[in-house]
Design an enzyme around this catalytic site. Sequence first.
Site, PDB file in Angstrom:
ATOM      1  N   GLY A 129     -20.222 -17.140 -71.642  1.00 34.90           N
ATOM      2  CA  GLY A 129     -21.115 -16.797 -70.530  1.00 34.90           C
ATOM      3  C   GLY A 129     -20.493 -15.954 -69.435  1.00 34.90           C
ATOM      4  O   GLY A 129     -20.934 -16.019 -68.284  1.00 34.90           O
ATOM      5  N   ASN A 187     -20.809 -12.768 -68.980  1.00 32.11           N
ATOM      6  CA  ASN A 187     -21.833 -11.843 -68.452  1.00 32.11           C
ATOM      7  C   ASN A 187     -22.801 -12.575 -67.538  1.00 32.11           C
ATOM      8  O   ASN A 187     -23.181 -12.052 -66.487  1.00 32.11           O
ATOM      9  CB  ASN A 187     -22.569 -11.150 -69.603  1.00 32.11           C
ATOM     10  CG  ASN A 187     -21.807  -9.942 -70.098  1.00 32.11           C
ATOM     11  OD1 ASN A 187     -21.758  -8.910 -69.425  1.00 32.11           O
ATOM     12  ND2 ASN A 187     -21.172 -10.074 -71.263  1.00 32.11           N
ATOM     13  N   ARG A 233     -36.797 -20.666 -87.178  1.00 34.34           N
ATOM     14  CA  ARG A 233     -36.663 -19.805 -85.996  1.00 34.34           C
ATOM     15  C   ARG A 233     -37.894 -19.892 -85.071  1.00 34.34           C
ATOM     16  O   ARG A 233     -37.775 -20.029 -83.859  1.00 34.34           O
ATOM     17  CB  ARG A 233     -36.441 -18.355 -86.457  1.00 34.34           C
ATOM     18  CG  ARG A 233     -35.949 -17.433 -85.382  1.00 34.34           C
ATOM     19  CD  ARG A 233     -35.724 -16.023 -85.919  1.00 34.34           C
ATOM     20  NE  ARG A 233     -34.894 -16.005 -87.109  1.00 34.34           N
ATOM     21  CZ  ARG A 233     -33.561 -16.115 -87.110  1.00 34.34           C
ATOM     22  NH1 ARG A 233     -32.912 -16.229 -85.976  1.00 34.34           N
ATOM     23  NH2 ARG A 233     -32.889 -16.097 -88.240  1.00 34.34           N
ATOM     24  N   MET A 236     -26.394 -15.614 -79.705  1.00 33.63           N
ATOM     25  CA  MET A 236     -26.020 -15.237 -81.064  1.00 33.63           C
ATOM     26  C   MET A 236     -27.067 -15.674 -82.089  1.00 33.63           C
ATOM     27  O   MET A 236     -26.735 -16.251 -83.124  1.00 33.63           O
ATOM     28  CB  MET A 236     -24.655 -15.840 -81.414  1.00 33.63           C
ATOM     29  CG  MET A 236     -23.552 -15.448 -80.452  1.00 33.63           C
ATOM     30  SD  MET A 236     -23.348 -13.662 -80.306  1.00 33.63           S
ATOM     31  CE  MET A 236     -22.511 -13.352 -81.856  1.00 33.63           C
ATOM     32  N   ARG A 237     -28.310 -15.394 -81.790  1.00 35.16           N
ATOM     33  CA  ARG A 237     -29.362 -15.748 -82.742  1.00 35.16           C
ATOM     34  C   ARG A 237     -30.485 -14.737 -82.596  1.00 35.16           C
ATOM     35  O   ARG A 237     -30.860 -14.371 -81.471  1.00 35.16           O
ATOM     36  CB  ARG A 237     -29.867 -17.156 -82.441  1.00 35.16           C
ATOM     37  CG  ARG A 237     -30.854 -17.692 -83.450  1.00 35.16           C
ATOM     38  CD  ARG A 237     -31.081 -19.163 -83.168  1.00 35.16           C
ATOM     39  NE  ARG A 237     -32.304 -19.668 -83.761  1.00 35.16           N
ATOM     40  CZ  ARG A 237     -32.389 -20.252 -84.948  1.00 35.16           C
ATOM     41  NH1 ARG A 237     -31.315 -20.398 -85.698  1.00 35.16           N
ATOM     42  NH2 ARG A 237     -33.539 -20.697 -85.406  1.00 35.16           N
ATOM     43  N   LEU A 274     -34.114 -13.252 -82.354  1.00 42.86           N
ATOM     44  CA  LEU A 274     -35.355 -13.791 -81.800  1.00 42.86           C
ATOM     45  C   LEU A 274     -36.491 -13.572 -82.787  1.00 42.86           C
ATOM     46  O   LEU A 274     -36.536 -12.568 -83.500  1.00 42.86           O
ATOM     47  CB  LEU A 274     -35.679 -13.093 -80.480  1.00 42.86           C
ATOM     48  CG  LEU A 274     -34.672 -13.315 -79.347  1.00 42.86           C
ATOM     49  CD1 LEU A 274     -35.033 -12.446 -78.155  1.00 42.86           C
ATOM     50  CD2 LEU A 274     -34.614 -14.784 -78.946  1.00 42.86           C
ATOM     51  N   ASN A 296     -30.866  -7.055 -73.426  1.00 40.17           N
ATOM     52  CA  ASN A 296     -29.661  -7.496 -74.145  1.00 40.17           C
ATOM     53  C   ASN A 296     -28.508  -6.587 -73.758  1.00 40.17           C
ATOM     54  O   ASN A 296     -28.708  -5.420 -73.412  1.00 40.17           O
ATOM     55  CB  ASN A 296     -29.888  -7.406 -75.655  1.00 40.17           C
ATOM     56  CG  ASN A 296     -28.674  -7.885 -76.440  1.00 40.17           C
ATOM     57  OD1 ASN A 296     -28.065  -8.911 -76.111  1.00 40.17           O
ATOM     58  ND2 ASN A 296     -28.289  -7.146 -77.476  1.00 40.17           N
ATOM     59  N   HIS A 345     -24.869  -5.138 -75.347  1.00 41.73           N
ATOM     60  CA  HIS A 345     -24.134  -5.025 -76.607  1.00 41.73           C
ATOM     61  C   HIS A 345     -22.844  -4.250 -76.339  1.00 41.73           C
ATOM     62  O   HIS A 345     -22.864  -3.227 -75.655  1.00 41.73           O
ATOM     63  CB  HIS A 345     -24.995  -4.295 -77.645  1.00 41.73           C
ATOM     64  CG  HIS A 345     -24.335  -4.240 -78.984  1.00 41.73           C
ATOM     65  ND1 HIS A 345     -24.221  -5.354 -79.798  1.00 41.73           N
ATOM     66  CD2 HIS A 345     -23.708  -3.223 -79.630  1.00 41.73           C
ATOM     67  CE1 HIS A 345     -23.567  -5.023 -80.896  1.00 41.73           C
ATOM     68  NE2 HIS A 345     -23.247  -3.741 -80.816  1.00 41.73           N
ATOM     69  N   GLU A 367     -19.102  -4.246 -69.068  1.00 39.58           N
ATOM     70  CA  GLU A 367     -20.316  -5.052 -69.290  1.00 39.58           C
ATOM     71  C   GLU A 367     -20.712  -5.772 -68.020  1.00 39.58           C
ATOM     72  O   GLU A 367     -21.899  -5.862 -67.670  1.00 39.58           O
ATOM     73  CB  GLU A 367     -20.078  -6.077 -70.406  1.00 39.58           C
ATOM     74  CG  GLU A 367     -19.896  -5.483 -71.786  1.00 39.58           C
ATOM     75  CD  GLU A 367     -19.775  -6.569 -72.843  1.00 39.58           C
ATOM     76  OE1 GLU A 367     -20.551  -7.539 -72.798  1.00 39.58           O
ATOM     77  OE2 GLU A 367     -18.901  -6.456 -73.717  1.00 39.58           O
TER      78      GLU A 367
HETATM   79  C1  GRF Z   1     -20.457  -9.777 -74.923  1.00 39.50           C
HETATM   80  O1  GRF Z   1     -19.467  -8.951 -75.458  1.00 39.50           O
HETATM   81  C2  GRF Z   1     -21.813  -9.183 -75.127  1.00 39.50           C
HETATM   82  O2  GRF Z   1     -21.820  -7.783 -75.075  1.00 39.50           O
HETATM   83  C3  GRF Z   1     -22.180  -9.651 -76.512  1.00 39.50           C
HETATM   84  O3  GRF Z   1     -21.671 -10.957 -76.589  1.00 39.50           O
HETATM   85  C4  GRF Z   1     -20.566 -11.090 -75.705  1.00 39.50           C
HETATM   86  C5  GRF Z   1     -20.855 -12.249 -74.810  1.00 39.50           C
HETATM   87  O4  GRF Z   1     -19.776 -12.540 -73.968  1.00 39.50           O
HETATM   88  N1  GRF Z   1     -23.600  -9.557 -76.730  1.00 39.50           N
HETATM   89  P1  GRF Z   1     -19.965 -13.541 -72.758  1.00 39.50           P
HETATM   90  O5  GRF Z   1     -20.443 -14.868 -73.364  1.00 39.50           O
HETATM   91  O6  GRF Z   1     -20.989 -12.980 -71.817  1.00 39.50           O
HETATM   92  O7  GRF Z   1     -18.622 -13.684 -72.136  1.00 39.50           O
END
Ligand code: GRF
Length: 210
Positions: free
Chosen positions: A20, A22, A73, A98-99, A101, A115, A117, A182
Amino acid sequence: MEGWKSKAPLRVGILLSGRGSNFLAIARNINEGRLPNVEIAIVLSNVAGASGVQAARDLNLPTAVFVSKGRPRAEHDADLIACLREHKVNLVCLAGYMRLLSPGFIAAFPSRILNIHPSLLPAFPGLDAQQQAFDYGVKIAGCTVHFVDEHLDHGAIILQRTIPVLDTDDAHTLAERILVEEHIAYSEAIARVASGDYEIKGRRYVRRIS
Ligand code: GRF
């Protein structure tokens, strides 16, 4: 499609599966006044014990965990939708969720799911994007914040941030430096969505000059 017009706060629902960082960067920017009119309504996870959920609890934010493992799902996503609606969420931010939608989830929040990436899409979608970019030998890497549609890492791009790949990099140092970008990019994208000063024309997110 036109952007957010309401003067009411943007109520963000965070979906995460892991550490988490981000989410924490977004929370810090809100707490320090850099995202006015934006609040985190709920932090949701599909993984019991995700450290991002504990971090949200430590910040006294509402949290909920709906374990997805072994569940269909659409059924799992219905629980998420109900919870997000209960918390009056009007923008969903995937932050290491990580799933995939379900189509039903995407339809429930049309053009209201973001999202992040860790690559310059459309290059290197999917897992281990930073390793993919490093192995490919690109000289410029970065991250992308985009609207979510029914395809993986695919919707209209809001913004991208770039960094050079250094000769001294390995995949790990590259990922670390992308992560720094990010943490800036996601809040910037949320601010743009919150401003409402944009249109989506086909695949193109276009800022309106007011
Ligand atoms: C990040 O690299 C994001 O771009 C990707 O998953 C990772 C999540 O990292 N989708 P965090 O849990 O926010 O540290």
